[in-house]
Write a protein that holds these residues in place. Structure first.
Motif, mmCIF file in Angstrom:
data_model
loop_
_atom_site.group_PDB
_atom_site.id
_atom_site.type_symbol
_atom_site.label_atom_id
_atom_site.label_comp_id
_atom_site.label_asym_id
_atom_site.label_seq_id
_atom_site.Cartn_x
_atom_site.Cartn_y
_atom_site.Cartn_z
ATOM 1 N N ARG A 598 30.123 29.150 33.587
ATOM 2 C CA ARG A 598 30.467 29.872 34.814
ATOM 3 C C ARG A 598 31.710 30.733 34.622
ATOM 4 N NH1 ARG A 598 29.659 25.849 40.023
ATOM 5 N NH2 ARG A 598 27.449 26.301 40.367
ATOM 6 N N LEU A 599 32.682 30.171 33.952
ATOM 7 C CA LEU A 599 33.897 30.936 33.710
ATOM 8 C C LEU A 599 33.618 32.146 32.827
ATOM 9 C CD1 LEU A 599 36.479 28.048 33.143
ATOM 10 C CD2 LEU A 599 36.224 29.500 35.163
ATOM 11 N N TYR A 600 32.732 31.961 31.851
ATOM 12 C CA TYR A 600 32.400 33.079 30.971
ATOM 13 C C TYR A 600 31.715 34.199 31.744
ATOM 14 C CZ TYR A 600 30.735 35.557 26.846
ATOM 15 O OH TYR A 600 30.491 36.506 25.889
ATOM 16 N N GLN A 601 30.849 33.835 32.696
ATOM 17 C CA GLN A 601 30.168 34.853 33.486
ATOM 18 C C GLN A 601 31.149 35.654 34.334
ATOM 19 O OE1 GLN A 601 27.189 32.829 35.810
ATOM 20 N NE2 GLN A 601 25.711 32.774 34.118
ATOM 21 N N ARG A 602 32.186 34.957 34.814
ATOM 22 C CA ARG A 602 33.157 35.649 35.665
ATOM 23 C C ARG A 602 34.340 36.201 34.894
ATOM 24 N NH1 ARG A 602 33.987 31.034 40.110
ATOM 25 N NH2 ARG A 602 33.484 29.734 38.317
ATOM 26 N N LEU A 603 34.329 36.017 33.582
ATOM 27 C CA LEU A 603 35.492 36.429 32.804
ATOM 28 C C LEU A 603 35.686 37.939 32.833
ATOM 29 C CD1 LEU A 603 37.774 35.562 30.954
ATOM 30 C CD2 LEU A 603 36.212 35.733 29.026
ATOM 31 N N GLU A 604 34.611 38.697 32.593
ATOM 32 C CA GLU A 604 34.737 40.146 32.593
ATOM 33 C C GLU A 604 35.210 40.655 33.943
ATOM 34 O OE1 GLU A 604 34.529 42.185 30.133
ATOM 35 O OE2 GLU A 604 33.962 40.686 28.638
ATOM 36 N N GLN A 605 34.645 40.097 35.012
ATOM 37 C CA GLN A 605 35.060 40.515 36.348
ATOM 38 C C GLN A 605 36.528 40.182 36.597
ATOM 39 O OE1 GLN A 605 32.774 38.697 39.443
ATOM 40 N NE2 GLN A 605 33.931 39.651 41.102
ATOM 41 N N LYS A 606 36.933 38.992 36.159
ATOM 42 C CA LYS A 606 38.316 38.601 36.361
ATOM 43 C C LYS A 606 39.272 39.466 35.548
ATOM 44 C CE LYS A 606 37.705 35.197 39.225
ATOM 45 N NZ LYS A 606 38.211 35.274 40.614
ATOM 46 N N ILE A 607 38.840 39.809 34.326
ATOM 47 C CA ILE A 607 39.696 40.655 33.499
ATOM 48 C C ILE A 607 39.876 42.022 34.146
ATOM 49 C CG2 ILE A 607 39.810 41.885 31.299
ATOM 50 C CD1 ILE A 607 38.567 39.454 29.977
ATOM 51 N N THR A 608 38.767 42.568 34.647
ATOM 52 C CA THR A 608 38.851 43.871 35.311
ATOM 53 C C THR A 608 39.744 43.804 36.544
ATOM 54 O OG1 THR A 608 36.613 44.391 34.520
ATOM 55 C CG2 THR A 608 37.503 45.730 36.319
ATOM 56 N N GLU A 609 39.540 42.753 37.347
ATOM 57 C CA GLU A 609 40.379 42.586 38.535
ATOM 58 C C GLU A 609 41.841 42.393 38.160
ATOM 59 O OE1 GLU A 609 38.754 39.360 40.697
ATOM 60 O OE2 GLU A 609 36.937 40.448 41.323
ATOM 61 N N PHE A 610 42.068 41.636 37.089
ATOM 62 C CA PHE A 610 43.440 41.400 36.674
ATOM 63 C C PHE A 610 44.115 42.687 36.223
ATOM 64 C CE2 PHE A 610 46.415 40.504 33.200
ATOM 65 C CZ PHE A 610 47.353 39.729 33.882
ATOM 66 N N GLU A 611 43.386 43.493 35.444
ATOM 67 C CA GLU A 611 43.967 44.743 34.997
ATOM 68 C C GLU A 611 44.271 45.661 36.179
ATOM 69 O OE1 GLU A 611 44.986 45.558 32.127
ATOM 70 O OE2 GLU A 611 44.237 43.841 30.992
ATOM 71 N N SER A 612 43.340 45.705 37.140
ATOM 72 C CA SER A 612 43.567 46.540 38.327
ATOM 73 C C SER A 612 44.754 46.038 39.129
ATOM 74 C CB SER A 612 42.303 46.571 39.189
ATOM 75 O OG SER A 612 41.209 47.088 38.466
ATOM 76 N N LEU A 613 44.816 44.709 39.281
ATOM 77 C CA LEU A 613 45.922 44.129 40.043
ATOM 78 C C LEU A 613 47.255 44.351 39.331
ATOM 79 C CD1 LEU A 613 46.668 42.441 42.543
ATOM 80 C CD2 LEU A 613 46.326 40.392 41.175
ATOM 81 N N LYS A 614 47.235 44.182 38.003
ATOM 82 C CA LYS A 614 48.461 44.400 37.244
ATOM 83 C C LYS A 614 48.933 45.844 37.379
ATOM 84 C CE LYS A 614 50.329 44.156 32.560
ATOM 85 N NZ LYS A 614 50.030 43.851 31.142
ATOM 86 N N GLU A 615 47.979 46.773 37.266
ATOM 87 C CA GLU A 615 48.327 48.189 37.410
ATOM 88 C C GLU A 615 48.826 48.487 38.817
ATOM 89 O OE1 GLU A 615 46.221 52.580 36.815
ATOM 90 O OE2 GLU A 615 45.120 50.719 36.416
ATOM 91 N N PHE A 616 48.196 47.845 39.810
ATOM 92 C CA PHE A 616 48.618 48.068 41.196
ATOM 93 C C PHE A 616 50.046 47.573 41.417
ATOM 94 C CE2 PHE A 616 48.762 46.404 45.605
ATOM 95 C CZ PHE A 616 48.630 47.607 46.278
ATOM 96 N N HIS A 617 50.354 46.357 40.897
ATOM 97 C CA HIS A 617 51.702 45.813 41.057
ATOM 98 C C HIS A 617 52.736 46.657 40.324
ATOM 99 C CE1 HIS A 617 50.109 41.517 42.063
ATOM 100 N NE2 HIS A 617 49.982 42.366 43.054
ATOM 101 N N GLU A 618 52.359 47.128 39.125
ATOM 102 C CA GLU A 618 53.290 47.970 38.399
ATOM 103 C C GLU A 618 53.535 49.280 39.137
ATOM 104 O OE1 GLU A 618 51.607 48.417 34.573
ATOM 105 O OE2 GLU A 618 52.304 46.462 33.824
ATOM 106 N N ASN A 619 52.503 49.813 39.752
ATOM 107 C CA ASN A 619 52.676 51.044 40.526
ATOM 108 C C ASN A 619 53.613 50.814 41.708
ATOM 109 O OD1 ASN A 619 50.983 52.422 38.795
ATOM 110 N ND2 ASN A 619 49.158 52.110 40.060
ATOM 111 N N ILE A 620 53.481 49.646 42.334
ATOM 112 C CA ILE A 620 54.370 49.350 43.459
ATOM 113 C C ILE A 620 55.820 49.297 43.007
ATOM 114 C CG2 ILE A 620 55.001 47.574 45.135
ATOM 115 C CD1 ILE A 620 52.069 46.916 45.434
ATOM 116 N N VAL A 621 56.040 48.549 41.907
ATOM 117 C CA VAL A 621 57.414 48.406 41.411
ATOM 118 C C VAL A 621 57.982 49.744 40.963
ATOM 119 C CG1 VAL A 621 58.834 47.300 39.637
ATOM 120 C CG2 VAL A 621 57.055 45.992 40.777
#
Length: 988
Positions: A598-621
């Motif tokens: 299950r984690l493997y199936q959601r890994l790609e989605q989580k990675i994409t979300e994480f990258e987007s979230l990381k970029e969003f937080h960096e943009n805020i800062v």
């Protein structure tokens, strides 16, 4: 305290208690071996006139000397025997195998009267007391202790194993500790330990019976009732201990009393044993699962086997004062050894229906080992015989060498034979091990969930030879978590439409007290389930359900991600304990594999979300208009946003991993180091920050701890808000407020001062010239001149106040500043009929500040006080100064209308004012006076406090750090600190 600490403490306590019990038992045994207790073998009881023989056993020394039942012992060796203690003392004085002279009165037959009793003098040879029964009881004690230790080490986590060990340890003390009669301190310890063990052992046994394999209620009240009931089981035992102590301490120590106490103890022991047997029988009849029924069947039979002979052959005759043979007593006592044997078997073997398997395996390995030994010695003997007959010239040394060579050569042969025997007689276990390794490899390498489930339902029937297998998969975590049938094998009776109707809520393995698996002996008739769940169990026709658990991502414990259901084997048999052990092990692997898939199936989605979230937080800062940088625990900069690059003109790469002291000024580094080890957020208000280019900026700097999710500090995060432009705007607002105040003052001065001043000035000049020599009028003219000068000073002060002051900080005398401000407002106070009362400390310490800004604060507070007292009778303004420890205080208090309580938290907000509808003569507020004043106080590192009560008045107290240029007087006059005691205290 966590669970591991409690387990460690419990293990240490049990180890110390066991060691102490063994040491005391060994010392007690040695003491008993070296100390003989003389006895005549007669049971004497106290009666009028002496001791009466209640029982005279035939083989006893007293019987051989001629003493009969009913005889009255008057004295022994000329010592009166009014108490049994005297007899015992004299027997100990004489010693074993000594002659004791008994003075006896023998009543006539069929009469208890001593009038016609025959006096007799009998010589009795005292013999050592027969304590062989103690050795049998010590054997039982060792059996208890050994079995308890075996159970504890073999199945530490088994249900009630710790309770069982405590029961065994107390039983060891009960049967191993024997009072010798030596009457020393050690003997007293042994005696009372034996008494305590005799009181606690039956209660522990009954408690074990009530709680073994019982339901564990999840409701708090039910658990509390169970604990209270369990505690009540120990009350009779505690009462027996108290009764024994009272008998020895306060009552007459007679043999009859001692016998009655022993009868009570034996009756208490037998009663609790019988109740425990009844409880086991009752639980056996109500047991739901086959496993519990098998366990309780063994417990019930073992308890009855031990309790019945003990109760019938010993307890009842002893309490009824029947005379029973010693052999019968010993048999009844030795029957109690069945208790630990039965209980250990029930606990160690989790599934008791595999007894035949264990027996067969033991016999098999015994025969295999015997065969190997026989073959070995046969080869050695054959080799020796050949050397002896054919190579006799080699002698004894040749024979020894041949035997050694045969032994060495036999070792590989022995290993080959042993491996063959293991594979022949334990093929199933080896197959299990190989299957487990192969299945584990396939699970670890599989990441697709659908393929993984198909592999499970295909391999389990091949491994365990079961006909039906099903895998129920947990839905995504939500408030209504449920299990759905995801894959199956052999469930041919289920159609697609039947899957939605399955109600598997009985498969709740996450509830408190849930077992490692569920066993349904007859899935078609599970009466304890509701009708929908009963119908589901019948449709599935599965006998075993095992949870696939994984550890929770947050907190402790586990959760169930899937459930495996299995039916019977191809032959219609149930699975054995080895099958269940293998399945429980596989369930853990399967749970981890399903979770990984299950984690493997959601890994790609989580990675994409994480990258987007990381970029969003960096943009805020990076986008916020505030400088942000982080510092680690070693004081090195770990992050640096764009605003900091712009402010400091240093790139991120130039400052990263650099110490704070290499980038910032010494003033900031000192303030940062002062608060870096403290908890909470610290704010540096209006801090003057020196930039590398020589420019100085004013900023509000917030220093907060940088913590992880587990609240572990990893550094500090610093927010730098450049407020230089805001300070300039505040200065403009301050100047605007000044101009507004000056406008009000100027109106009053222009109306009241300018015209009279011109007239006074003209007439004074004329009269001064004409009346210069007049002694009567000259003083009057002088006063007029002085008033003219005073009016000029007021006008000059007003003009000075209207000028824009700089931001330089100098040493300020607050007393002088207050006097100047009061003079400036003197006319307005007199016009408003406000009396000003001052109490200024002449030893007031100076402060470091800007006089113009501080005067603005004082002027704002006094004008607000004037407006609050406008039109009131007996209005008074009190102004006071006093010193504190390193601080200087200014208190301005009025007797005005006060401030509403709900407005106190908003009075410093910009543009908030309560003077929206001023009275005639008062002015409308702008809402900036207190806001500006608050900023000025913060700029001077001071504090402002307010106390107010509606209808009483308001008091503002200013607090500033004292300057070090002048010595301080720390004690403030009491008249200042308690200045309003006679007129009522003002409360906030």
């Amino acid at each position: 305290m966590n669970t591991s600490s409690q387990t460690r403490i419990l293990a240490i306590a049990l180890a110390l208690a066991t060691l102490a019990a063994c040491v005391l038992a060994a010392i007690n045994f040695e003491q008993e071996r070296g100390y003989e207790v003389p006895t005549d073998g007669i049971w004497w009881t106290e009666v009028a006139g002496g001791l009466q023989a209640q029982r005279v056993p035939k083989p006893s020394p007293g019987h051989r000397a001629g003493i009969r039942t009913g005889d009255i012992l008057i004295s022994i060796d000329d010592h009166q025997t009014t108490r049994l203690a005297v007899l015992v003392r004299e027997m100990f004085r004489s010693g074993a195998w000594a002659h004791a002279t008994y003075s006896i009165l023998r009543p006539p037959s069929n009469s208890d009267s001593l009038k016609n009793a025959t006096p007799l003098t009998i010589q009795v040879i005292l013999e050592p007391k027969d304590r062989s029964i103690n050795q049998g009881l010590r054997f039982i004690a060792l059996v208890y202790l050994c079995i308890g230790i075996y159970v504890l080490f073999r199945r530490w986590t088994a249900p009630k194993s710790t309770h069982f060990y405590v029961f065994c340890l107390v039983s060891f003390v009960l049967y191993a500790f024997k009072y010798t009669g030596e009457l020393d301190t050690f003997d007293q310890i042994i005696y009372w330990c034996n008494i305590a063990a005799g009181a606690l052992q039956p209660a522990l046994f009954l408690h074990f019976a009530f709680s073994f394999a019982g339901d564990h209620p999840a409701v708090k009240h039910a658990r509390l009732r169970r604990k209270i009931f369990s505690s009540l089981l120990y009350i009779p035992g505690i009462f027996l201990i108290v009764l024994q102590y009272a008998a020895i301490r306060y009552w007459s120590a007679t043999e009859l009393l001692h016998h009655r106490l022993d009868q009570i103890a034996v009756g208490y022991l037998a009663l609790y044993y019988v109740i425990a047997a009844v409880v086991f029988r009752f639980r056996y009849r109500r047991a739901d699962t086959a496993l519990e029924r098998q366990q309780l069947k063994w417990l019930t039979r073992g308890t009855l086997l031990a309790v019945t002979p003990f109760t019938l052959l010993y307890a009842i005759p002893y309490m009824a004062d029947w005379n029973v043979p010693d052999l019968q007593t010993k048999i009844a006592g030795l029957c109690l050894v069945f208790l630990p044997l039965t209980f250990s078997w029930a606990i160690v073997r989790y599934r008791l229906m595999d007894v035949d398997l264990i027996f067969k395996r033991g016999v098999t390995y015994t025969l295999a080992t015997a065969a190997l030994v026989g073959v070995y010695f046969g080869i050695v003997a054959l080799t020796g015989e050949m050397v002896h007959n054919r190579l006799s010239n080699l002698g004894v040394w040749g024979l020894l060498v041949a035997i050694i060579i045969a032994g060495i050569a036999f070792e590989p042969l022995k290993r080959a034979i042993q491996a063959r025997v293991d594979r022949v007689f334990d093929q199933k276990r080896l197959d299990y091990r190989e299957t487990l390794v192969e299945f584990g490899r396939s699970l670890n390498s599989q990441t697709d969930l659908r393929t993984l489930l198909d592999s499970i339902v295909e391999q389990l029937p091949q491994t365990l030879l079961v006909t039906r297998v099903a895998v129920f998969l947990a839905s995504d975590e939500s408030a209504t978590r449920h299990f759905d049938l995801a894959a199956s094998h052999g469930l041919t009776n289920l159609q697609e439409a039947d899957l939605d109707a399955l109600d598997v809520r009985f498969l709740d393995f996450d509830r408190p007290g849930a077992h490692n698996h569920i066993f349904l002996e007859n899935p078609q008739q599970v009466l304890r389930l509701p009708e929908p769940q009963r119908a589901t169990a019948g449709r599935l026709d599965l006998n075993y359900y095992l949870p696939c658990r994984v550890a929770n991502r947050e907190g402790g414990g586990t959760r169930t991600v899937a459930i495996i259901g299995l039916g019977r084997t191809d032959d219609g048999d149930f699975l054995s304990s080895e099958d269940m052990e293998l399945l429980e092990t596989l369930a853990g692997y399967i749970g981890i594999a399903i979770q990984n898939a299950r984690l493997y199936q959601r890994l790609e989605q989580k990675i994409t979300e994480f990258e987007s979230l990381k970029e969003f937080h960096e943009n805020i800062v990076e986008s916020i208009n505030v400088g942000v940088f982080a510092v680690d625990l070693d004081g090195r900069i770990e992050s640096w946003n764009t605003e900091m690059e712009t402010m400091y003109a240093k790139t991120r790469s130039a400052v990263l991993h650099q110490p704070v002291s290499d980038v910032f000024s010494a003033d900031f580094v000192a303030r940062f180091n002062a608060v870096r080890e403290e908890q909470g957020t610290h704010t540096l208000y209006k801090f003057r920050l020196a930039l590398p280019n020589g420019e100085t900026r004013v900023a509000n700097i917030a220093i907060a701890p940088l913590v992880t999710r587990n609240f572990v500090a990893v550094g500090r995060i610093v927010l730098v808000d450049d407020i230089t432009d805001r300070i300039q705007l505040e200065a403009q607002l301050t100047q605007s407020e000044k101009l507004s105040s000056i406008g009000l003052l100027a109106a009053g001065v222009a109306h009241e001062v300018n015209t009279p001043l011109a007239v006074i000035s003209s007439y004074t000049q004329m009269l001064t010239k004409h009346m210069r020599d007049d002694d009567r009028l000259a003083p009057v003219l002088e006063k007029i001149t002085q008033q003219t000068f005073r009016a000029s000073e007021i006008v000059n002060g007003l003009l000075n106040f209207s000028r824009t002051s700089g931001s330089e900080f100098t040493t300020v005398d607050l007393n002088e500043l207050l006097r100047d401000t009061i003079i400036l407002l003197d006319h307005q106070f007199r016009t408003a009929q406000i009396r000003v009362e001052t109490n200024l400390d002449p030893q007031l310490a100076r402060i470091h500040g800007n006089p113009g800004k501080l005067q603005q604060v004082i002027l704002n507070l006094m004008l607000n006080a004037k407006d609050a007292m406008f039109g009131m009778n007996n209005a008074m303004l009190r102004v006071a100064t006093f010193n504190g420890p390193g601080r200087v205080f200014v208190r301005i208090q009025d007797t005005g209308a006060g401030i509403e309580r709900e407005h106190l938290n908003r009075i410093y907000d910009p543009f908030f004012t309560t003077k929206t509808k001023p009275q005639d003569g008062a002015h409308k507020g702008t809402g900036l006076g207190l806001a500006v004043s608050y900023g000025i106080i913060q700029e001077h590192a001071g504090k402002i406090h307010v106390e107010s009560e509606v209808g009483v008045g308001t008091a503002f107290q200013l607090e500033f750090p004292a300057s070090a240029t002048r010595p301080l007087t720390t004690a403030a006059p009491s008249s200042i600190r308690l200045q309003d005691a006679d007129k009522g205290t003002i409360h906030a």
